[in-house]
Design a protein around this motif. Structure first.
Motif, mmCIF file in Angstrom:
data_model
loop_
_atom_site.group_PDB
_atom_site.id
_atom_site.type_symbol
_atom_site.label_atom_id
_atom_site.label_comp_id
_atom_site.label_asym_id
_atom_site.label_seq_id
_atom_site.Cartn_x
_atom_site.Cartn_y
_atom_site.Cartn_z
ATOM 1 N N SER A 201 0.794 -1.020 -0.100
ATOM 2 C CA SER A 201 0.042 0.018 -0.154
ATOM 3 C C SER A 201 0.888 1.411 -0.037
ATOM 4 C CB SER A 201 -0.863 -0.211 1.299
ATOM 5 O OG SER A 201 -0.303 0.348 2.441
ATOM 6 N N VAL A 202 2.075 0.948 0.256
ATOM 7 C CA VAL A 202 3.148 2.029 0.396
ATOM 8 C C VAL A 202 4.042 2.367 -1.039
ATOM 9 C CG1 VAL A 202 5.073 3.261 1.632
ATOM 10 C CG2 VAL A 202 3.271 2.282 2.816
ATOM 11 N N LEU A 203 4.605 1.367 -1.079
ATOM 12 C CA LEU A 203 5.692 1.356 -2.261
ATOM 13 C C LEU A 203 4.802 0.934 -3.609
ATOM 14 C CD1 LEU A 203 8.797 -0.464 -0.998
ATOM 15 C CD2 LEU A 203 8.416 2.081 -1.181
ATOM 16 N N ASN A 204 4.028 0.075 -3.836
ATOM 17 C CA ASN A 204 3.538 -0.105 -5.100
ATOM 18 C C ASN A 204 2.411 1.048 -5.531
ATOM 19 O OD1 ASN A 204 4.482 -2.605 -4.415
ATOM 20 N ND2 ASN A 204 2.740 -3.811 -5.401
ATOM 21 N N THR A 205 1.815 1.526 -4.387
ATOM 22 C CA THR A 205 0.855 2.796 -4.964
ATOM 23 C C THR A 205 1.490 4.075 -5.118
ATOM 24 O OG1 THR A 205 -0.769 1.573 -3.609
ATOM 25 C CG2 THR A 205 -1.203 3.922 -4.118
ATOM 26 N N LEU A 206 2.385 4.470 -4.224
ATOM 27 C CA LEU A 206 2.956 5.690 -4.357
ATOM 28 C C LEU A 206 4.076 5.653 -5.523
ATOM 29 C CD1 LEU A 206 3.886 6.717 -0.628
ATOM 30 C CD2 LEU A 206 1.828 7.337 -2.314
ATOM 31 N N CYS A 207 4.777 4.750 -5.787
ATOM 32 C CA CYS A 207 5.809 4.646 -6.813
ATOM 33 C C CYS A 207 5.183 4.270 -8.261
ATOM 34 C CB CYS A 207 6.747 3.313 -6.660
ATOM 35 S SG CYS A 207 8.101 3.643 -5.450
ATOM 36 N N TYR A 289 -8.639 -2.581 -0.205
ATOM 37 C CA TYR A 289 -8.921 -3.571 0.764
ATOM 38 C C TYR A 289 -8.567 -3.095 2.251
ATOM 39 C CZ TYR A 289 -9.029 -8.260 3.112
ATOM 40 O OH TYR A 289 -9.351 -9.074 3.853
ATOM 41 N N ILE A 290 -7.700 -2.461 2.325
ATOM 42 C CA ILE A 290 -7.401 -1.597 3.803
ATOM 43 C C ILE A 290 -8.612 -0.808 4.173
ATOM 44 C CG2 ILE A 290 -5.901 -0.150 5.079
ATOM 45 C CD1 ILE A 290 -3.531 -1.294 3.611
ATOM 46 N N ALA A 291 -9.000 -0.039 3.117
ATOM 47 C CA ALA A 291 -10.155 0.983 3.626
ATOM 48 C C ALA A 291 -11.352 0.016 3.893
ATOM 49 C CB ALA A 291 -10.254 1.775 2.099
ATOM 50 N N LYS A 292 -11.363 -0.814 2.973
ATOM 51 C CA LYS A 292 -12.718 -1.632 3.250
ATOM 52 C C LYS A 292 -12.687 -2.436 4.747
ATOM 53 C CE LYS A 292 -15.051 -5.996 1.200
ATOM 54 N NZ LYS A 292 -14.774 -6.814 2.241
ATOM 55 N N ILE A 293 -11.605 -3.124 4.808
ATOM 56 C CA ILE A 293 -11.657 -3.474 6.314
ATOM 57 C C ILE A 293 -11.751 -2.561 7.521
ATOM 58 C CG2 ILE A 293 -9.756 -4.222 8.030
ATOM 59 C CD1 ILE A 293 -10.620 -6.524 6.226
ATOM 60 N N GLY A 294 -11.454 -1.193 7.208
ATOM 61 C CA GLY A 294 -11.630 -0.273 8.125
ATOM 62 C C GLY A 294 -13.214 0.077 8.162
ATOM 63 N N ALA A 307 -5.695 7.434 -1.298
ATOM 64 C CA ALA A 307 -4.761 6.932 -2.253
ATOM 65 C C ALA A 307 -5.138 6.055 -3.237
ATOM 66 C CB ALA A 307 -3.707 6.296 -1.202
ATOM 67 N N THR A 308 -6.367 5.097 -2.872
ATOM 68 C CA THR A 308 -7.232 4.212 -3.970
ATOM 69 C C THR A 308 -7.772 5.094 -4.832
ATOM 70 O OG1 THR A 308 -7.715 2.926 -2.051
ATOM 71 C CG2 THR A 308 -9.121 2.904 -4.274
ATOM 72 N N GLN A 309 -8.343 6.400 -4.698
ATOM 73 C CA GLN A 309 -8.857 7.024 -5.540
ATOM 74 C C GLN A 309 -7.939 8.005 -6.378
ATOM 75 O OE1 GLN A 309 -11.845 6.820 -6.861
ATOM 76 N NE2 GLN A 309 -12.333 5.476 -4.992
ATOM 77 N N GLU A 310 -6.952 8.467 -5.816
ATOM 78 C CA GLU A 310 -5.524 9.001 -6.678
ATOM 79 C C GLU A 310 -5.106 8.334 -7.465
ATOM 80 O OE1 GLU A 310 -2.346 12.187 -5.408
ATOM 81 O OE2 GLU A 310 -2.856 11.105 -3.925
ATOM 82 N N SER A 332 -11.384 1.676 -16.604
ATOM 83 C CA SER A 332 -10.767 1.377 -15.011
ATOM 84 C C SER A 332 -11.421 2.468 -14.331
ATOM 85 C CB SER A 332 -9.451 1.318 -15.114
ATOM 86 O OG SER A 332 -8.956 0.980 -13.749
ATOM 87 N N ALA A 333 -11.319 3.816 -14.641
ATOM 88 C CA ALA A 333 -11.771 4.847 -13.687
ATOM 89 C C ALA A 333 -13.260 4.761 -13.682
ATOM 90 C CB ALA A 333 -11.402 6.161 -14.534
ATOM 91 N N LEU A 334 -14.048 4.213 -14.820
ATOM 92 C CA LEU A 334 -15.502 4.343 -14.588
ATOM 93 C C LEU A 334 -15.771 2.904 -13.482
ATOM 94 C CD1 LEU A 334 -18.436 5.003 -15.457
ATOM 95 C CD2 LEU A 334 -18.023 3.382 -17.133
ATOM 96 N N ALA A 335 -15.186 2.088 -13.606
ATOM 97 C CA ALA A 335 -15.346 0.980 -12.783
ATOM 98 C C ALA A 335 -15.017 1.324 -11.186
ATOM 99 C CB ALA A 335 -14.282 -0.353 -13.109
ATOM 100 N N ALA A 336 -14.132 2.032 -11.192
ATOM 101 C CA ALA A 336 -13.707 2.551 -9.491
ATOM 102 C C ALA A 336 -14.850 3.468 -9.093
ATOM 103 C CB ALA A 336 -12.474 3.294 -9.747
ATOM 104 N N ARG A 337 -15.349 4.190 -10.013
ATOM 105 C CA ARG A 337 -16.433 5.052 -9.499
ATOM 106 C C ARG A 337 -17.680 4.348 -9.054
ATOM 107 N NH1 ARG A 337 -14.746 8.341 -13.635
ATOM 108 N NH2 ARG A 337 -16.361 7.806 -15.003
ATOM 109 N N ASN A 338 -18.024 3.388 -9.900
ATOM 110 C CA ASN A 338 -19.165 2.277 -9.581
ATOM 111 C C ASN A 338 -19.100 1.361 -8.430
ATOM 112 O OD1 ASN A 338 -20.316 3.867 -11.619
ATOM 113 N ND2 ASN A 338 -19.996 2.137 -13.275
#
Length: 338
Positions: A201-207, A289-294, A307-310, A332-338
């Protein structure tokens, strides 16, 4: 034991090739990426390199699921989360009751899908601090040498583990050790999986978001602080869900910083490779997934939600700047919004 790898991408090829070359194991490869299969067949093997050096051809046996008639003792599954359903369906006729499965895919959700085809007591999960890149069909690069690799493995259903499963786990462990994968057997399955999700969630996403290598991220003066914020929020979400992760917040931060700055500084994450090829990323299975658990336990993960939306915005932006990929990125962006 005989192995067969489902998913001849960077990680699947790395595990299979190292088992061949260092552990002396018989390994088959199954893939559905047509260009990859045909290129490997045309060149009579797969080209592999280590940290962009020593590129050489390794002969391998590769098949489409529909033509494979082998009977491996252990399947190794390395696919993207979005591919898994379709590929498992195509492989459904290949699984036998005596076989075992090992998987160390990124994100979470794959073990339950694999368990639809394989006895859950025959499944071993894993997490791998091992890097690989796909340069193109039949051309892979491994990052980090033998001393830089590290992985954990654990029975998916620890409470159902019998003598036979325990013996198979030990044999896989010995083979992975010989293959220079540096495995460790642990006993906290969800704690193991969540710790790797936090890492990614840190390295993969930010890089991926900024299209940089691990080492370039660590050159940023705020890299450790950013890591601490994402790790802290993720650990709090896990605690709210009653999950105990492997290690502490502090040890997770140290692992991320060491991996990025020392062990694998040249590595581009697989999520970056997806972004720059116009494919959807796995961010929904990691930060999402982390956000979903929360959310499920009354805790809002504001950083991981953002970070997910970004990252989905980065997918859309890449499509705008690279029109040849626009259709995939916009979908992909449309699927994320839905």
């Amino acid at each position: 034991m005989k192995y067969a790898v489902i998913g001849a991408g960077g990680m699947g090829v790395q595990y299979g090739v190292l088992l061949q070359e260092f552990a002396g194991k018989d390994v088959d490869f199954i893939d559905t990426w047509q260009e990859n299969v045909e290129q490997i067949r045309a060149q009579h093997g797969v080209y592999v390199s280590q940290d962009e050096q020593d590129r050489h051809l390794v002969p391998i046996h590769i098949y489409y699921p529909e033509e494979y008639d082998g009977d491996p003792d252990v399947w190794i599954v390395f696919l993207k989360q979005m591919q898994l359903d379709e590929v498992l369906k195509r492989c459904s006729g290949l699984f036998r009751s005596h076989q075992y499965v090992f998987s160390a895919m990124n994100g979470y959700g794959h073990f339950e899908k694999i368990a639809q085809y394989v006895d859950p007591s025959h499944i071993f999960g894993g997490t791998a601090l091992i890097g690989a890149e796909v340069y193109g069909p039949g051309d892979m690069n491994f990052t980090g040498g033998a001393d830089a690799k590290a992985m954990n493995m654990c029975a998916y259903r620890e409470e159902n583990s019998d003598k036979d499963s325990a013996e198979v786990e030990q044999e896989i462990f010995r083979d992975f050790t010989a293959a220079t994968l540096n495995p460790t057997i642990v006993s906290n399955f969800m704690g193991m999986c969540m710790a790797k999700i936090v890492f990614n969630s840190v390295l993969n996403t930010l890089c991926t978001m900024y299209q940089i290598r691990f080492g370039e991220f660590m050159r940023h003066p705020g890299a450790r602080w950013m890591t601490e914020q994402l790790v802290d929020e993720a650990y709090t979400a896990a605690e709210q869900a009653g999950l105990t992760l492997l290690g502490t917040r502090e040890s997770e931060v140290e692992t991320i910083c060491h991996t990025a700055g020392i062990a694998h500084p040249l590595h581009y994450p697989s999520m970056y490779q997806d972004l720059t090829k116009g494919r959807p990323t796995e961010v929904d299975y990691i930060n999402g997934y982390i956000a979903k658990i929360g959310r499920e336990h009354g805790y809002e993960c504001r950083l991981h939600e953002f970070a997910t939306q970004e990252l989905h915005l980065a997918e859309l932006a890449f499509g705008i700047h690279h029109p040849e990929f626009a259709r995939t990125a916009q979908a992909s962006a449309l699927a994320a919004r839905n």
